[in-house]
Every structure is written in structure tokens, then in C-alpha cells.
Enzyme design. Structure first.
Site, PDB file in Angstrom:
ATOM      1  N   GLU A 184      -5.752   5.876  -5.386  1.00 12.73           N
ATOM      2  CA  GLU A 184      -5.277   7.211  -5.773  1.00 12.73           C
ATOM      3  C   GLU A 184      -4.052   7.152  -6.697  1.00 12.73           C
ATOM      4  OE1 GLU A 184      -4.566   9.619  -2.322  1.00 12.73           O
ATOM      5  OE2 GLU A 184      -6.673  10.023  -2.059  1.00 12.73           O
ATOM      6  N   GLU A 335     -13.513   8.386   0.376  1.00 18.03           N
ATOM      7  CA  GLU A 335     -12.815   8.779   1.605  1.00 18.03           C
ATOM      8  C   GLU A 335     -13.149  10.232   1.927  1.00 18.03           C
ATOM      9  OE1 GLU A 335      -8.623   8.315   1.308  1.00 18.03           O
ATOM     10  OE2 GLU A 335      -8.711   6.231   0.660  1.00 18.03           O
TER      11      GLU A 335
HETATM   12  C1  GLA Z   1      -5.446   9.364   0.957  1.00 18.35           C
HETATM   13  C2  GLA Z   1      -5.250   7.850   0.907  1.00 18.35           C
HETATM   14  C3  GLA Z   1      -5.562   7.156   2.211  1.00 18.35           C
HETATM   15  C4  GLA Z   1      -5.042   7.947   3.396  1.00 18.35           C
HETATM   16  C5  GLA Z   1      -5.676   9.339   3.358  1.00 18.35           C
HETATM   17  C6  GLA Z   1      -5.303  10.177   4.553  1.00 18.35           C
HETATM   18  O1  GLA Z   1      -6.732   9.709   0.545  1.00 18.35           O
HETATM   19  O2  GLA Z   1      -6.108   7.282  -0.076  1.00 18.35           O
HETATM   20  O3  GLA Z   1      -4.916   5.881   2.181  1.00 18.35           O
HETATM   21  O4  GLA Z   1      -3.649   8.067   3.298  1.00 18.35           O
HETATM   22  O5  GLA Z   1      -5.229  10.003   2.192  1.00 18.35           O
HETATM   23  O6  GLA Z   1      -6.010  11.422   4.507  1.00 18.35           O
END
Ligand code: GLA
Length: 728
Positions: A184, A335
Site C-alpha cells: 500500500e 486483502e
Molecule cells: C492495510 C494493510 C494491512 C493491514 C490492514 C488492516 O490494508 O495493508 O497490513 O494493516 O490494512 O485492515
């Protein structure tokens, strides 16, 4: 993308990389497999797994529970740098070898994260220049993540170093199917060295300060720059030209940050291993151009979270179509939440079945994989309360049963979905320059561009799904428009000559283009178009915007009586924004008028339509209510209704969603329908095709053949059905 459609910078970038690729191929590297189609082998489902956070004695039970839930992929390593390289130049990958082997033994593939989102303490302590500086001049410290400086050459050397070690060790590992760069991409740096890079970036673009001053009209407020070193690195309140170039610089800097690692990987890994990065920000983030960043990747992937509340089905449908449009191919959900998150004001649980139907919705819009964050919470760390699939004791949480059912369904449906994707002849047009230009000076706090896009997307989705179609959301500068019949551009604020020419040619050849409010106001330096809106399309439209108004109250709309526009007696309301249109050509027909008694807009044109060449161009200068907008959109796309089969009748506001994925050409086309009931009560859907259910437990009532197939399916609360045409 055709060469002819690339802008100069893109072409240079691509050619430079082709040269590299040709050189690499010269030393025996195969061409890259179309990794964007992991669905070719069926759907994948899995989780983020952090073996480095647990004793190895815990791993076996974790992986066995994954396999029992038909999980077939895990993502590991993206935060493990301090375990991989405990001190500078000393590596320890034995644990990772064993974790990958254990996953393989349980038929679980691995996506390996490069660990560059969280550098180890030894690195940033010894080399503090690798730490980012925020816009207040404060340098980050160790103890969290994203503390690194994305523009720092030394940090990039360290990134390339650890990635090289990983690529050498796992680049041919048969159980490693892909790589995720970092995690991210989020925070930029405002340190002096990065500011100098920005100034160099501008010098390269404008060549002279005179040119920059002219394009930015820096005579305004005596901003005129007499030295490149005077130009600030700031991302708010500045000259719009500067702010837009700041975004271009941030995009280019993340792109080169990423390419620093991609280049190492490409030179060392098997062609079958795809490269992606997981894009966060709830999909809509705009700190950089997502089309540019994903252009260099094999696969787009994103992190689809609901956060507080429950699934907003139309919005999540739109966001998944938006993600698919980044590379115009299927994607991964790298995710999503196993029921809940930990970062919202209230971290409520999705309703029972809601996690499963969200997953099916992403698949319906082009996801080939869904991974949950996270498998199991570390015993300590900043995310102890986040939703997980098993608890700290390693025992399944309640959500495990729902995901096990989903895993079984993915396992069953995967082969049927393999190679299919959503197909669209309708597209919404979106560019980051337009989004940024409006957000720099929104002129009304109510102009939420995600909501503006959704206002057009929702009725369009209903129209498309009734015909078994999907909606694409694309950057028109980056894709061929040839396959589309209907383009809708809600806020195409920045239209340069090249884009105007492309859209004009497409309309002339028979396309139907609907421009929305604020379109064509700026050029590609974020300067006002002197010809008013829609800028270089004024002559094509045969009309221009006379004035724009931020509305503090809604106003009325009526259909013009002119029979040519066939708007009839539409009547409705509009809010937030209104532009007065002025026809310049007799061919530009007024389709809508404002009702604004005593106001500036009374009886002024709100929409004009013009036949141009073989096509139609229309301009809607306001944001109508859903009912009148749905009617307008139906009116504006007669061409689609001629050759489409009416698949289903799903009324506006229904919680039922129908997605279609297909493969193959017209004759041998393979179709799969995914139907979801995004509600807590039962719903029925009538399909005008004979279908059979792939999943058990779906009730289908075959109607009489008299008036053609009328199969009715009954969906329970949060129900999902996967259907195929009976003849298929
Ligand atoms: C983000 C990060 C993850 C985690 C999630 C929690 O997407 O990529 O490492 O912190 O949030 O929701």
C-alpha cells in the site's frame, strides 16, 4: 494499449523498458506469461499469514486449518525484513524456506511480499536519510511502518538488495506463484533532497522557467519563479498547476520506487511468477495515478475493506469495476476483512453471510482471488483487535465456518469461471488529472467525486446487468475505445487536445458520448480553457457552458418540448452543481431546462444533445436525481438495446445484484451468472434464460415456456447463486 494511443511520456517509458526487456530476452528470459489471468487455473482464496511472528511449532495447525477450508494461497513476508536480514548483510531465510515448503505440502501456493514497507531498525538508525520527512519537516522514527523515504537513492539500494536476495532464493520456487512489491504505497517525503528532485522533474518537463511561469500564470499573486530552487514541494493550497505537477511527481516517484524492485525481479524470477502490489486507500485513494503504477505490473490487486457499517453493494461494485479498469483485466483482492477491521471508529462485524457475499461480489466484477487480512493476530503489535480467521489460541473464530463454505464454493466453481471476465460495451470515463483538478478547488464541499461517479454508475449498472452486460471504468487516454457503444464522463474536467481528438473520432465513428458537469474546464496544466467548457470539444458539441453555479439548494428540471430530443416531459430535481449551457449550433438540441423561479438558471438549458458524424455527443451540466438520470441514460443509449438479450428485470433499489462473466467469442461464448442478495430478507429474481445452478441449495422454478424462459430463483438473506445457461 496501441502505440498510437500512448502519450509521449508513456511511449518513452514503454520503449525504454522494451529495450531492457529485449536485452533481457537476449539472455534467454522467456516472455512474461499473462499473469493477469490467475483465474485461468480457477479461483484462489487465502489469507495474509505471518509465520515470522509465531514459533514454528504453531505453523502446522495453522496451515492444516487453511487446507481444510480449501484455502489455496497465502501471502507472506511483506513485513519480515528484520527477520530476513537481522543485521546489515546477514540474511536468515531458513524459516521462510520451511514456511513455503509447509504451505506447499498442504497445497497452498505463496505470494511473496518484498518487505520494503517497514525497514529494520539497524537500517534507519545507521542511515537516517532513509527516513521520510513529513510536510511539517518532521523526520519519521522507527517503531511503526511506512517510515521510509520513497525517493531516497540509498533506501532504494537497500530495497534492491533484499529483493535480489529473495529473487535469487525463490525466483524459481515452484510454490511461489507471485510477488507483491511493498505494501500500500502511502506516504511521500518532503525532505530537501526530494524537493530538489521535484524541481529537476519540473525543469525536465518545462525546460525553461518562462514556460513554467506562463503555464501556471504565476503573475498571479506575484508567484513568478526566477529560480527552480524557489519552487516549493507542497501538496495543498498551492497554484493548481504546481499541485497537479506535484501529483505527477509523486506518481513518477512511486513508479520508479516500484520499478527499482520490479527490474531486479524480472531479471531473476520465472516468467510464470506474476508481480503486483496491493493498492490500499479503500480503492478510491488518489495520492498517485493508479493506472500509471499498475501499468508496469502483471496484475492489479487491491485491499477491499468495508470498515464501519455493512457492505454498500453499489459502491463496492463500482470500486471493483474501477480496479478492473486500472489494467482492463481481472485482478486480485489481496486483502479484505474476515468480518471486521480495527481502524474504523466502530469496528462492527459484517452480518453473517456478508463476508461471503462481498467475496462473490468481487468475483462477479472480475476478481480471480480473495485473500483475508489476516489469518491470525500476532500476540502483540498495533492490530491485536483486527478481524482474524483463527484466534490467538489458533482455534477457528466463528467466521471460519463462513470462509470454509466459501472456500468449498471457490474450489467447485473455479474451473467453470476459469478464463472468464466481465464484458462491457458501456464505460464510465475517469482520469486522475480531472479528479485532482476538481479536488484542488472543489468550489463546493458537496462535490464528492466518488459519490458523483456512483450517481451515474448505479443506474448504468442496472441498465447493463439487465442485458447481461458489465460497466467498465477506464482512463480514456490509456485504452482503445473501439469496443464501447456508450461512454459517460461525469466530471472529465481536464480535456487536452489529444483526448478531445480521440473522443471526437470515436463519436464520429458512431459512439454515444455523454459529458457530465465540470467537463472540459481545464487544460493539462490545470489552467482554465479560454473557450469555456467543454474546451476543445465546444465545436463538436455545438454548445458551451455559459456559467457554472455551486448550488446551496436543489432546483427543478424539465424536459424540453423539442420532439427531436425525445425527452418528453421529464421532471425532476438536481442538486450540488449546475451549469448553464448555450447552444452555438442549430444542430445542438436542448434536451433539459432548469426550473429556478427568480434564479439565474430559470428556463436555461441544462442539457444539449447533438448528432455528430455517425454518433451522438451530449452534455449534461448538472447532477439530476436518480430517477431522471436513469431515464436520460436509457434515452442516450438506444444502440445497446437493439442487439442485447433482455436477461433479467431487476428493479431500481433492489438488493439483488446480477454479475456476468464470460469467455470466448459470440458463437461459443461461455457465460457464468453470479447472483447475490445483499439484504437480510429473501428475494426472487426472474431470468429470461434457462439456467442451472452450480452451487447446491439454490431453488430454481422453471416457468412455462409459453412466453419464453422464465426461470425464477429464490435467494435467502445474503444468498448467492452461481448459474450457467442450461444449454452451456
Ligand atoms: C492495510 C494493510 C494491512 C493491514 C490492514 C488492516 O490494508 O495493508 O497490513 O494493516 O490494512 O485492515
Amino acid at each position: 494499449m496501441l502505440v498510437a494511443e500512448m502519450d509521449g511520456a508513456e511511449l518513452v517509458w514503454r520503449l525504454s523498458r522494451c529495450v531492457v526487456l529485449v536485452v533481457l530476452l537476449g539472455i534467454g528470459l522467456e516472455c512474461r506469461a499473462p499473469a493477469g489471468e490467475p483465474g485461468l487455473s480457477g479461483l484462489r482464496i487465502g489469507a495474509a499469514w505471518y509465520p515470522e511472528q509465531w514459533p514454528e511449532s504453531e505453523w502446522e495447525s495453522d496451515v492444516r486449518l487453511m487446507e481444510q477450508a480449501h484455502f489455496n494461497v497465502v501471502r507472506v513476508g511483506e513485513f519480515a525484513w528484520s527477520t530476513m536480514e537481522p543485521s546489515e548483510g546477514r540474511y536468515d531465510f531458513g524459516w521462510l524456506d520451511r514456511a513455503i515448503e509447509l504451505a506447499a505440502a498442504h497445497h497452498i501456493a505463496v505470494v511473496l511480499g518484498t518487505p520494503t514497507d517497514a525497514p529494520p531498525a539497524w537500517l534507519t538508525s545507521k542511515y537516517p536519510e532513509t527516513l521520510r520527512v513529513d510536510e511539517n519537516g518532521v523526520r519519521a522514527g522507527h517503531g511503526g511502518r511506512r517510515q521510509f523515504n520513497y525517493a531516497n537513492p540509498l533506501y532504494r539500494d537497500f530495497c534492491a538488495g533484499i529483493v535480489r536476495q529473495l529473487a535469487l532464493r525463490y525466483g524459481h520456487n515452484p510454490n511461489v506463484i507471485g510477488w507483491q512489491i511493498g505494501n500500500e504505497y502511502t506516504d511521500e517525503s518532503f525532505d530537501p533532497a526530494t524537493r530538489k528532485q521535484f524541481q529537476e522533474f519540473l525543469r525536465e518537463k518545462y525546460k525553461t522557467l518562462d514556460n513554467l511561469n506562463a503555464r501556471w500564470t504565476t503573475a498571479y499573486w506575484s508567484e513568478t519563479y526566477t529560480a527552480w530552487s524557489q519552487i516549493p514541494l507542497e501538496n495543498r493550497n498551492g497554484n493548481p498547476g504546481l499541485l497537479l505537477d506535484h501529483k505527477h511527481f509523486v506518481t513518477a516517484t512511486w513508479r520508479s520506487f516500484q520499478d527499482n524492485q520490479v527490474t531486479v525481479l524480472r531479471s531473476l524470477i520465472d516468467a510464470r511468477q506474476f508481480i503486483t502490489t496491493n493498492i490500499g486507500g479503500l480503492g478510491w485513494s488518489d495520492n498517485w495515478d493508479h493506472y500509471a503504477i499498475t501499468a508496469d505490473l502483471d496484475l492489479a490487486s487491491w485491499d477491499d475493506y468495508v470498515g464501519q457499517g455493512q457492505l454498500d453493494a453499489p459502491k463496492n461494485a463500482m470500486l471493483n469495476d474501477f480496479v478492473r479498469g486500472w489494467k482492463n483485466q481481472n485482478f486480485w483482492v489481496m486483502e479484505t476483512e474476515p468480518g471486521s477491521v480495527n481502524w474504523a471508529p466502530i469496528n462492527n462485524e459484517l452480518v453473517p453471510g456478508g463476508t461471503r457475499s462481498l467475496a462473490w461480489q468481487t468475483v462477479g466484477h472480475g476478481a480471480d482471488a480473495v485473500l483475508y487480512w489476516q489469518w491470525r493476530s500476532a500476540l502483540n503489535g498495533q492490530e491485536q483487535y483486527h478481524g482474524t480467521i483463527v484466534g490467538p489460541d489458533g482455534k477457528p473464530e466463528p467466521i471460519y465456518a463462513e470462509l470454509k463454505k466459501l472456500g468449498e464454493e471457490f474450489h467447485q466453481v473455479g474451473p467453470i469461471l476459469a478464463g472468464t471476465r466481465p464484458r462491457a460495451e458501456i464505460a464510465l470515463l475517469h482520469t486522475y488529472d480531472s479528479r485532482w483538478a476538481i479536488d484542488f478547488q472543489p468550489h463546493t464541499s458537496n462535490y464528492d467525486q466518488e459519490q458523483v461517479l456512483l450517481r451515474f454508475y448505479a443506474p448504468l449498472q442496472r441498465i447493463a446487468e439487465s442485458q447481461g452486460e458489465s460497466i467498465d471504468i477506464v482512463d480514456p487516454q490509456r485504452v482503445s475505445l473501439a469496443k464501447y457503444k456508450f461512454l459517460v464522463a461525469p466530471s472529465l474536467n481536464v480535456i487536452d487536445d489529444a483526448l478531445a481528438q480521440k473522443l471526437t473520432a470515436w463519436v464520429n465513428a458512431g459512439g454515444h458520448l455523454l459529458l457530465g458537469p465540470r467537463s472540459g474546464m481545464k487544460d493539462d496544466f490545470d489552467a482554465l480553457n479560454i473557450d469555456r467548457q467543454p474546451g476543445p470539444l465546444v465545436d463538436v458539441l455545438g454548445a458551451k457552458v455559459e456559467q457554472f453555479y455551486a448550488l446551496d439548494a436543489d432546483l427543478g428540471l424539465v424536459g424540453a418540448s423539442d420532439a427531436q430530443t425525445r425527452q418528453g416531459n421529464l421532471a425532476g430535481r438536481a442538486d450540488i452543481w449546475a451549469e448553464e449551457l448555450r447552444p452555438l449550433s442549430s444542430e445542438a438540441k436542448t434536451a433539459l431546462l432548469y426550473r429556478d423561479p427568480g434564479g439565474w438558471l430559470e428556463s436555461k438549458p441544462a442539457m444539449v444533445v447533438r448528432r455528430y458524424g455517425a454518433g451522438v455527443i451530449a452534455y449534461l451540466g448538472t447532477l439530476p436525481d436518480q430517477e431522471i438520470l436513469a431515464s436520460l441514460l436509457r434515452e442516450q443509449m438506444p444502440s445497446l438495446q437493439k442487439h442485447q438479450t433482455k436477461l433479467a428485470d431487476i428493479p431500481e433499489g433492489s438488493p439483488v445484484e446480477l454479475c456476468v462473466r464470460e469467455a470466448g467469442a459470440e458463437a461459443g461464448r461461455r457465460r457464468v451468472y453470479i447472483v447475490m442478495n445483499h439484504s437480510g430478507h429473501g428475494e426472487m429474481l426472474t431470468l429470461h434464460r434457462r439456467v442451472r445452478s452450480v452451487l447446491e441449495g439454490v431453488q430454481i422454478e422453471h416457468g412455462a415456456d409459453a412466453s419464453g424462459p422464465e426461470d425464477t430463483i429464490v435467494l435467502p438473506p445474503e444468498g448467492v447463486a452461481v448459474l450457467v445457461p442450461e444449454a452451456q
